[in-house]
Design a protein around this motif. Structure first.
Motif, PDB file in Angstrom:
ATOM      1  N   ARG A   1       0.896  -1.099  -0.003  1.00  0.00           N
ATOM      2  CA  ARG A   1       0.006  -0.275   0.169  1.00  0.00           C
ATOM      3  C   ARG A   1       0.784   1.360   0.161  1.00  0.00           C
ATOM      4  NH1 ARG A   1      -3.478  -3.631   3.914  1.00  0.00           N
ATOM      5  NH2 ARG A   1      -1.555  -3.575   5.027  1.00  0.00           N
ATOM      6  N   GLN A   2       0.150   2.173  -0.744  1.00  0.00           N
ATOM      7  CA  GLN A   2       1.283   3.700  -0.643  1.00  0.00           C
ATOM      8  C   GLN A   2       0.728   4.543   0.315  1.00  0.00           C
ATOM      9  OE1 GLN A   2       3.925   4.178  -3.138  1.00  0.00           O
ATOM     10  NE2 GLN A   2       3.624   1.520  -3.933  1.00  0.00           N
ATOM     11  N   HIS A   3       1.766   4.561   0.610  1.00  0.00           N
ATOM     12  CA  HIS A   3       0.888   6.296   1.306  1.00  0.00           C
ATOM     13  C   HIS A   3       2.569   7.386   2.162  1.00  0.00           C
ATOM     14  CE1 HIS A   3      -0.775   3.005   4.072  1.00  0.00           C
ATOM     15  NE2 HIS A   3      -0.352   2.339   2.990  1.00  0.00           N
ATOM     16  N   LEU A   4       2.027   8.795   2.307  1.00  0.00           N
ATOM     17  CA  LEU A   4       2.345   9.891   2.081  1.00  0.00           C
ATOM     18  C   LEU A   4       2.353  10.132   3.060  1.00  0.00           C
ATOM     19  CD1 LEU A   4       0.704  11.175  -1.243  1.00  0.00           C
ATOM     20  CD2 LEU A   4       3.564  10.941  -0.991  1.00  0.00           C
ATOM     21  N   ILE A   5       3.239  11.204   3.716  1.00  0.00           N
ATOM     22  CA  ILE A   5       4.224  11.480   5.001  1.00  0.00           C
ATOM     23  C   ILE A   5       4.101  13.140   4.536  1.00  0.00           C
ATOM     24  CG2 ILE A   5       6.409  10.690   5.713  1.00  0.00           C
ATOM     25  CD1 ILE A   5       5.393  11.387   8.259  1.00  0.00           C
ATOM     26  N   THR A   6       4.192  14.243   5.074  1.00  0.00           N
ATOM     27  CA  THR A   6       3.526  15.856   4.963  1.00  0.00           C
ATOM     28  C   THR A   6       4.030  16.212   5.671  1.00  0.00           C
ATOM     29  OG1 THR A   6       2.056  16.058   3.176  1.00  0.00           O
ATOM     30  CG2 THR A   6       3.122  18.110   4.258  1.00  0.00           C
ATOM     31  N   LEU A   7       5.943  16.759   5.473  1.00  0.00           N
ATOM     32  CA  LEU A   7       6.862  17.639   6.033  1.00  0.00           C
ATOM     33  C   LEU A   7       6.747  18.995   6.540  1.00  0.00           C
ATOM     34  CD1 LEU A   7       9.690  15.462   6.577  1.00  0.00           C
ATOM     35  CD2 LEU A   7       7.525  14.822   8.043  1.00  0.00           C
ATOM     36  N   LYS A   8       6.022  19.329   7.551  1.00  0.00           N
ATOM     37  CA  LYS A   8       6.221  21.015   7.091  1.00  0.00           C
ATOM     38  C   LYS A   8       7.197  21.844   7.801  1.00  0.00           C
ATOM     39  CE  LYS A   8       2.473  22.100   4.395  1.00  0.00           C
ATOM     40  NZ  LYS A   8       2.901  22.827   3.621  1.00  0.00           N
ATOM     41  N   LEU A   9       8.698  22.571   7.834  1.00  0.00           N
ATOM     42  CA  LEU A   9       9.698  22.212   7.871  1.00  0.00           C
ATOM     43  C   LEU A   9       9.856  23.993   8.860  1.00  0.00           C
ATOM     44  CD1 LEU A   9      10.825  20.336   5.954  1.00  0.00           C
ATOM     45  CD2 LEU A   9      12.861  20.226   6.801  1.00  0.00           C
ATOM     46  N   ASN A  10      10.065  24.258  10.214  1.00  0.00           N
ATOM     47  CA  ASN A  10      10.588  24.693  10.051  1.00  0.00           C
ATOM     48  C   ASN A  10      11.550  26.139  10.541  1.00  0.00           C
ATOM     49  OD1 ASN A  10      11.669  25.238  12.484  1.00  0.00           O
ATOM     50  ND2 ASN A  10       9.733  24.024  13.820  1.00  0.00           N
TER      51      ASN A  10
END
Length: 373
Positions: free
Chosen positions: A144-153
């Protein structure tokens, strides 16, 4: 009433605008700032069909998070849960908006690029031009394909990035200043494996039955309404942390069709076996085989609502059926309640209204889902 108190505790400036609890207006607070917002719910209080209206300032801040909020609308069980999620997303968005105006030191970029090279560019699905948002892709052990979104400060790697995932449970990152994206990615992979049995159970249901709702389930969705036949379905809510245990479930349909199924489930509940799949357990306990969508589409199961003459109303299929076996006409709960309300012969007791079926004149009852129990 408990829901109203919880909403007041989390969002004291968001107030109901009608007695049905379908309209709320006020302010949501994040980082000491108040943002005007209006929440409009359908009569059945289904969050997935809610409309969110907000000020242009808030709309601009949340622009890059619209898909996340849409997912949360589909997965949150009630308005309180969604508002908590909204405040969390807003906190992250405000922090990242502020970071856009902070000049980032050369070390930030060199550290980020180094981490991405070590992680492997084949695992990177997206990077924005300002190198502040990164989407990483992963495949679990079942493909199964998955995504994680990272918002860097601007203080990365001293401070961890904000993480957004399509999970049915919270995803908390363990972080130390010496950590990197590789550590987050490994924690992401571990979380995927911890949810393997949950997704296995729901994938089996999605693949071998006709799921009436949700139409396009996200990975965070924990409920399935499964068609059985003769306008009968069962709504199942699976616990992501204990997917092999007997889930919460209730049947929808005419009493003469549903009561035998309830009896079988109650009598056979002790036979539930956590060693076999959730779907197989239901087959054995209910002593049925769930028909596929192809079979049911040829039957009368997908009949339109007898009042609005549509199959789907704001995304929901008919969930009430006339109890008279000679009638069996399906209705949306909201349509039936509104119809019964308009009859001069109907009578109401608390949140239950009694009146005649528009097709066979048999006395029907319907609950007002907007009335607190």
């Amino acid at each position: 009433m408990a829901g109203a108190r919880a909403l007041l505790r989390h969002c004291p400036l968001l107030l109901p605008q009608d007695r049905h609890g379908t309209a709320y207006e006020g302010f949501v607070t994040a980082q000491g700032r108040d943002f005007h917002i209006r929440v409009l719910l359908p009569v059945d209080l289904q969050l997935k069909n809610a409309r969110i209206e907000c000020s242009w300032r808030l709309k601009k801040i949340l622009h890059g998070y619209r898909h996340i909020l849409k997912q949360r609308l589909h997965s949150c069980p009630d308005l309180v849960s969604f508002m908590v999620e909204l405040k969390t997303v807003l906190e992250i968005a405000l922090k990242n908006t502020q970071d856009l105006h902070i000049s980032r030191p050369p070390e930030y970029y060199s550290c980020l690029v180094r981490d991405l090279e070590i992680l492997g560019w084949n695992r990177v699905a997206y990077v924005d031009t300002g190198l502040t948002t990164v989407k990483l892709k992963a495949e679990d052990s079942c493909g199964r394909q998955h995504l994680i979104t990272l918002k860097l400060n601007a203080k990365y790697p001293t401070e961890p990035p904000g993480c957004l995932v399509d999970f049915p449970v919270p995803f908390a990152v363990s972080w130390m200043p010496q950590n990197s994206l590789i550590d987050i990615y490994n924690q992401f992979l571990a979380a995927l494996e911890s949810l393997k049995e949950f997704w296995d159970a729901l994938d089996e249901i999605d693949g071998q039955t006709w799921v009436l709702e949700p139409e396009n389930p996200t990975r965070s969705a924990t409920t399935r309404r499964i068609a059985i036949g003769n306008n009968v379905s069962v709504n199942v809510e699976v616990d992501p942390r204990h997917p092999k245990m007997l889930p919460e479930c209730y049947f929808l349909g005419a009493d003469h069709e549903v009561n035998p199924l309830r009896t079988k489930l109650n009598n056979n509940m002790h036979l539930w076996d956590p060693e076999i799949s959730l779907l197989q357990n239901f087959r054995e306990l209910l002593e049925i085989d769930f028909p596929s969508r192809v079979v049911l589409e040829k039957s009368d199961f997908a009949k339109d609502c007898g009042i609005c003459y549509a199959y789907r109303l704001q995304g929901s299929a008919p969930d009430h059926v006339c109890d008279d076996p000679r009638c069996g006409q399906p209705f949306h709960q909201a349509c039936l309640y509104e119809w019964l309300q308009g009859l001069p012969t109907s009578r109401q007791s608390f949140n239950v209204i009694f009146g005649e079926c528009p097709y066979c004149n048999k006395v029907r009852k319907s609950k007002d889902s907007t009335f607190p129990l």
